[in-house]
Design an enzyme around this catalytic site. Structure first.
Site: not given
Ligand code: ATR
Length: 268
Positions: A16, A65, A132, A154, A156, A158, A218
């Site tokens: 950053s 966070k 998240g 993985r 289901l 969730r 990502i």
């Protein structure tokens, strides 16, 4: 003078400062971005210190966070939906929490494929993972009228709960997803599978994917994950994790430096 910083633990490996110093320079703005290593017991104290020192704002990284929210005065919509904050603006002594992950992701997508959102009604999206990161990306994608946004995970249960919470299209298992890859225009790995030191792992194989499909990961360490290596072999378009990383920082920078993101605007 923009005083900016990062609160977290660890922070020493963060990219950053480099990104924000470059953004300050490119925009002819004076400022400094500081790493603030923070122990859990000092979180409140450090935030007070930042306020007292006249900081414009700061980023928040693991493991604070969610925890940081109790110290904030306002939460912008994206942060509220995600229940997690990665950017705070200090405005008139008040702390406003944002989460720029989803918007940063969208910016990276548009940079690769400028018309993707404009043509949303004809596009199908598959999100792999339901944590998240998936939530932030799915929430932003669902602001556009996609033909469908499906979530495979993985666990289901969730995936189901995320689909229901956000109003996405369908939930499915990773195995089911691998059988229908040809129908998608964008497939995003939001899980940590493939991250260093587990470079050889891949969330799903890409059999059947159409050439030209955007395959997005990502994970940014390594840049070339197994998922993206296979995508290249299959003549797909590639969206690298480091692009999202960069644009979520750009979004934070805009929040700190653009008056559009002030408190009055938020209340209005
Ligand atoms: P984050 O907030 O970074 O998204 P998370 O909430 O822990 O992290 O979510 C991690 C995601 O990666 C989840 O979708 C998880 O699947 P489960 O919900 O079934 O746990 C997924 N994930 C992690 N390891 C995985 C693996 N080895 N195979 C498949 N999915 C995995």
């Amino acid at each position: 003078m923009f005083r900016l910083g990062l609160i977290g633990n660890p922070v020493s490996q963060s990219k950053s400062p480099h990104i924000h110093h470059k953004l300050l320079q490119e925009n002819n703005l004076k400022g400094h971005y500081q790493l603030i290593h923070t122990e859990a017991d000092n979180l409140g104290e450090n935030i007070e210190w930042l306020k007292g020192q006249g900081f414009t704002g700061f980023n928040v990284t693991v493991p604070y966070k969610e925890k940081v929210i109790e110290y904030l005065d306002f939460l912008e919509d994206s942060a509220r939906v995600m229940g997690s904050v990665n950017t705070v603006k200090i405005d008139q002594g008040k702390l406003i929490g944002y989460n720029t992950d989803g918007k940063g992701y969208i910016r990276s997508l548009i940079t690769l494929s400028p018309n993707f959102l404009k043509d949303a009604e004809t596009k199908s999206v598959l999100i792999l993972g339901a944590g998240g990161a998936a939530k932030g990306i799915a929430h932003q994608l669902l602001q556009s009228p996609f033909k469908q946004v499906n979530i495979a995970n993985r666990s289901l249960k969730r995936a189901q709960s995320l689909v229901n919470q956000l109003g996405a299209s369908h939930f499915l298992t990773l195995t089911e997803a691998t059988e229908e890859l040809a129908q998608y225009d964008l497939i995003i790995n939001t899980t940590s599978v493939g991250m260093s030191p587990h470079e050889s792992e891949q969330v799903i194989p890409l059999n059947g994917v159409k050439p030209g499909t955007i395959i997005s990961d990502i994970v940014y360490k390594p840049k070339w994950t197994s998922f993206l290596i296979e995508a290249k072999q299959r003549n797909c378009q590639l969206l690298f994790g480091e692009s999202m990383l960069y644009y979520q920082a750009v979004k934070a920078f805009e929040i700190w430096t653009n008056p559009k993101y002030n408190l009055n605007q938020l209340r209005g």
